[in-house]
Write a protein that holds these residues in place. Sequence first.
Motif, short mmCIF file in Angstrom:
data_model
loop_
_atom_site.label_atom_id
_atom_site.label_comp_id
_atom_site.label_asym_id
_atom_site.label_seq_id
_atom_site.Cartn_x
_atom_site.Cartn_y
_atom_site.Cartn_z
N GLN A 92 53.55 -45.13 -53.45
CA GLN A 92 53.00 -44.66 -54.30
C GLN A 92 51.43 -44.61 -54.63
N GLU A 93 50.45 -45.88 -54.75
CA GLU A 93 49.39 -46.42 -54.95
C GLU A 93 48.36 -46.01 -53.62
N HIS A 94 48.57 -45.69 -52.20
CA HIS A 94 48.93 -45.36 -50.90
C HIS A 94 48.78 -43.42 -51.62
N ALA A 95 49.53 -43.43 -51.89
CA ALA A 95 49.91 -42.00 -51.71
C ALA A 95 48.49 -41.17 -53.07
N GLU A 105 49.60 -28.91 -57.23
CA GLU A 105 49.88 -27.54 -56.12
C GLU A 105 50.74 -27.97 -54.98
N HIS A 106 49.97 -29.63 -54.87
CA HIS A 106 50.45 -29.70 -52.99
C HIS A 106 51.15 -31.20 -53.21
N GLU A 107 52.37 -30.70 -52.85
CA GLU A 107 53.32 -32.02 -52.74
C GLU A 107 53.47 -32.68 -51.22
N LEU A 108 52.93 -33.64 -51.43
CA LEU A 108 53.04 -34.71 -50.54
C LEU A 108 54.44 -34.50 -49.58
N LEU A 109 53.63 -33.59 -48.33
CA LEU A 109 54.81 -33.91 -47.50
C LEU A 109 54.15 -33.29 -46.15
N TYR A 140 51.26 -43.39 -47.14
CA TYR A 140 50.48 -42.64 -47.43
C TYR A 140 51.19 -41.52 -48.42
N TRP A 141 52.86 -41.12 -47.24
CA TRP A 141 52.40 -39.77 -48.34
C TRP A 141 54.18 -40.17 -48.87
N ASP A 142 54.55 -39.55 -49.92
CA ASP A 142 55.71 -40.12 -50.21
C ASP A 142 56.81 -39.17 -50.34
N HIS A 143 56.55 -38.09 -49.79
CA HIS A 143 58.11 -37.58 -48.78
C HIS A 143 57.25 -37.60 -47.50
N HIS A 144 58.46 -36.91 -46.82
CA HIS A 144 58.72 -37.60 -45.44
C HIS A 144 58.89 -36.33 -44.08
N PRO A 145 58.74 -35.81 -43.31
CA PRO A 145 60.30 -35.13 -42.09
C PRO A 145 61.54 -36.19 -42.39
N PRO A 146 62.42 -35.54 -41.83
CA PRO A 146 63.71 -36.19 -42.60
C PRO A 146 63.55 -37.07 -41.10
N ASN A 147 62.75 -36.59 -39.83
CA ASN A 147 62.70 -37.40 -38.66
C ASN A 147 62.27 -38.81 -38.46
N LEU A 148 61.37 -39.29 -40.41
CA LEU A 148 60.87 -40.10 -40.76
C LEU A 148 61.26 -41.08 -41.84
N ASN A 149 62.65 -40.99 -41.47
CA ASN A 149 62.88 -41.41 -42.80
C ASN A 149 62.65 -42.90 -43.01
#
Length: 322
Positions: A66-69, A11-15, A51-60
């Motif tokens: 994946q192992e960390h996330a 249920e948690h998108e990693l963002l 530790y996150w597989d998706h990031h805000p636009p300013n952190l591209n």
Amino acid sequence: MAPPTSSSSTEHELLPAHEKREGVDVLWQIPDQPRAVLFIAHAGSGNPGTYWDHHPPNLNSYIGIQEHAQIVRYALSRSCAVIAVKSVKDYWQDWPPEASQDAINVKLILTAWLSEHGLQDLPLTALGAASGGNFVSVLALTVRFSAIVIMISHGVTRSFERSDGTYPPTLFIHMPKDAFTSKKVAEEKKTLRSKGVPAKGIACSEFPVYPQAFADHAPGIGFESAAKIYVEMISEGVLSSQGWVIEPLRPPKIGKLLQRLNISPVTSSDGLKAIRMREWEENISHLLRVAEARHAVTSRHCEEMFNWLEGKYSEDVGCCKD
């Protein structure tokens, strides 16, 4: 390395949320009804974005591993809020804690952030990897953690020698093929136990890699391409015929291998294609290092780790000691 079985994990998108505090990047994610907080100190030359597989636009520029996330996925599935902070330099400044700008920053950041989000009364735990493990072992002298995890590091001996009855229970996650670190972990556990501090170790063993693992760790690569990578790595002597890691490859060599096999991301722009390729290179390289089990951040013992952390939660309130 399957994801946690709890239904909440899906249920948690990693963002993460992100902002600059004390001049450094701070990333965090808070689940509904959190029951604890996990602070993460990244490895040397790393960053909290892995530790996150998706990031805000300013952190591209941040690439998720994946192992960390997976560690954050487990944390969220266990109702842990997660906060990760960037070190001032490539490696954390640890000893002495009184002179560490990182220690000063993290204490200020944690105190303010916990209060702002109404989390100050929850158990506070920490996970530090490699240089971050050294840092967490020192930070625990001045920040009230319910428990800490030191991964692929033996921590700072002087910190354990200075510890007393208020030092948090400590879990070491190490890889026995790193003989020096494993020997030191055994010594540090004895030091902590002699001072009445609960200390435990988890040893991570090597394991064989199969095609599906490449597909799992490099989303979008597909099983057919993963099978080609697997065969090529056996041919090149990277893997044995049974999938055991003989010689792990760093990201640039992974990139060359993918080029030889004509495997590349299908994206809408060259810029995005370059980012996706870098993600594949980093994630495949990290998978090989985890499978080799010599020195790499791993999620393979997350269930045991979080079971242990939950068992050590105390009723202490607040993060900073007087």
